[in-house]
Motif scaffolding. Structure first.
Motif, short mmCIF file in Angstrom:
data_model
loop_
_atom_site.label_atom_id
_atom_site.label_comp_id
_atom_site.label_asym_id
_atom_site.label_seq_id
_atom_site.Cartn_x
_atom_site.Cartn_y
_atom_site.Cartn_z
N ALA A 113 0.82 -1.21 0.00
CA ALA A 113 0.00 0.00 0.00
C ALA A 113 0.85 1.26 0.00
N ALA A 114 2.07 1.14 0.51
CA ALA A 114 2.95 2.30 0.57
C ALA A 114 3.76 2.52 -0.71
N LEU A 115 3.83 1.50 -1.58
CA LEU A 115 4.52 1.67 -2.85
C LEU A 115 3.81 2.71 -3.70
N ARG A 116 4.51 3.21 -4.70
CA ARG A 116 3.89 4.16 -5.62
C ARG A 116 2.77 3.48 -6.40
N PRO A 117 1.75 4.22 -6.78
CA PRO A 117 0.63 3.63 -7.53
C PRO A 117 1.11 2.93 -8.81
N GLY A 118 0.50 1.79 -9.12
CA GLY A 118 0.84 1.06 -10.35
C GLY A 118 2.23 0.47 -10.36
N SER A 119 2.72 0.07 -9.20
CA SER A 119 4.07 -0.48 -9.11
C SER A 119 4.17 -1.85 -9.76
N LEU A 120 5.40 -2.22 -10.10
CA LEU A 120 5.72 -3.54 -10.65
C LEU A 120 6.49 -4.33 -9.62
N PHE A 178 -0.13 -11.37 -3.22
CA PHE A 178 -0.56 -11.10 -4.59
C PHE A 178 -1.99 -10.57 -4.65
N ALA A 179 -2.84 -11.04 -3.76
CA ALA A 179 -4.22 -10.53 -3.75
C ALA A 179 -4.25 -9.05 -3.39
N ALA A 180 -3.46 -8.68 -2.39
CA ALA A 180 -3.40 -7.27 -2.00
C ALA A 180 -2.80 -6.42 -3.11
N ALA A 181 -1.79 -6.95 -3.79
CA ALA A 181 -1.16 -6.21 -4.89
C ALA A 181 -2.17 -5.94 -6.00
N ALA A 182 -2.95 -6.96 -6.34
CA ALA A 182 -3.96 -6.78 -7.40
C ALA A 182 -5.02 -5.78 -6.98
N ALA A 183 -5.45 -5.84 -5.73
CA ALA A 183 -6.48 -4.91 -5.25
C ALA A 183 -5.99 -3.47 -5.25
N LEU A 184 -4.67 -3.30 -5.08
CA LEU A 184 -4.09 -1.97 -5.06
C LEU A 184 -3.74 -1.44 -6.46
N GLY A 185 -3.92 -2.30 -7.47
CA GLY A 185 -3.62 -1.88 -8.84
C GLY A 185 -2.18 -2.07 -9.25
#
Length: 259
Positions: A195-202, A215-222
């Motif tokens: 959640a603290a990473l920049r939006p649309g991170s890889l 991975f679920a949280a990553a997908a939910a965060l975009g």
């Protein structure tokens, strides 16, 4: 000393390359049909065969044969067979870190829309793979920060041109990154960190499945989060096969030196 025979089970490119390398080293190499008379049997990794077929194949191995592959299956122990995990050998782990790092960089180049030069990249973990990834990213001009639990690893990362932070500080440091590479096979890139990473991170996760990313949280965060374990066999099968062959030859030489 009589000539030793190796049976190679598996048909992927890494197994084929390993067989060629051992043949070039003067060893007799056969396929699965050679198992009953083979002194050594090399199994594929992962061991993708059902238990009945595996057990039937193991029963065909002659007494005293040495079986090699990844983690030993339960059937081998049940039958009293000697099995060596080649991938637990330091030499193979060090060699395999190279194609893993190269494969990771290939993914980053394909997925990112900006250069790696001057890019802030977070690498979590600083073992063999973490070091190989961080060194190559630094050589390409990326601004690498290593997240590691060990003060010694953090000091080593700084001595090799990177920055470093403790794992417990990942969430605080994450806003500075839009690209992260994980090498730790435990929950590291958790929901708060992601959640603290920049939006649309890889995020590229190189740890063995299931990886260290939520991975679920990553997908939910975009974010885009990829599990990329097993890169040596996928990205450089001929090199990976040669590394495996060399390791097997060293195991054979050690065994035959005391036998």
């Amino acid at each position: 000393m009589p000539e030793r025979t190796i049976a190679v089970v598996g048909e992927d490119r890494r197994q084929a390359a390993a067989a060629r390398a051992r043949a070039a080293a003067g060893r007799r190499v056969g396929g699965p049909e050679a198992v009953p008379g083979a002194d050594y049997v090399l199994f594929p990794v992962p061991l993708a065969m059902d238990e009945a077929r595996l057990t039937a194949l193991l029963r065909r191995a002659k007494p005293g044969a040495l079986l090699l592959g990844g983690k030993a299956p339960a059937a081998a122990a049940a039958l009293g067979l000697e099995w060596v995990d080649c991938f637990a050998r330091e030499e193979l782990a060090v060699c395999n870190a190279v194609p893993t790092a190269e494969g990771c960089i290939g993914i980053l180049l394909a997925r990112r829309t900006r250069t790696l030069w001057d890019a802030p990249v977070l690498v979590t973990g600083y073992g063999r793979v973490g070091q190989a990834v961080a060194d190559r990213l630094t050589a390409l001009g990326a601004r690498v920060t290593v997240g590691a639990r060990s003060p010694a690893q953090r000091a080593l990362a700084r001595s090799r041109g990177g920055a470093a932070l403790p794992l417990e500080g990942l969430a605080a440091g994450a806003p500075g990154f839009d690209t992260a590479v994980n090498t730790i096979p435990a929950p590291v890139l958790t929901g708060p960190v992601l959640a603290a990473l920049r939006p649309g991170s890889l995020i590229v996760d190189l740890a063995s499945a299931p990886g260290g990313t939520d991975f679920a949280a990553a997908a939910a965060l975009g974010h885009t989060a990829l599990l990329a374990s097993g890169l040596p066999a996928r990205c450089a099968p001929d090199s990976a096969g040669a590394y495996l062959a060399q390791t097997v030859l060293h195991i054979m030489e050690e065994r035959e030196a005391v036998g």
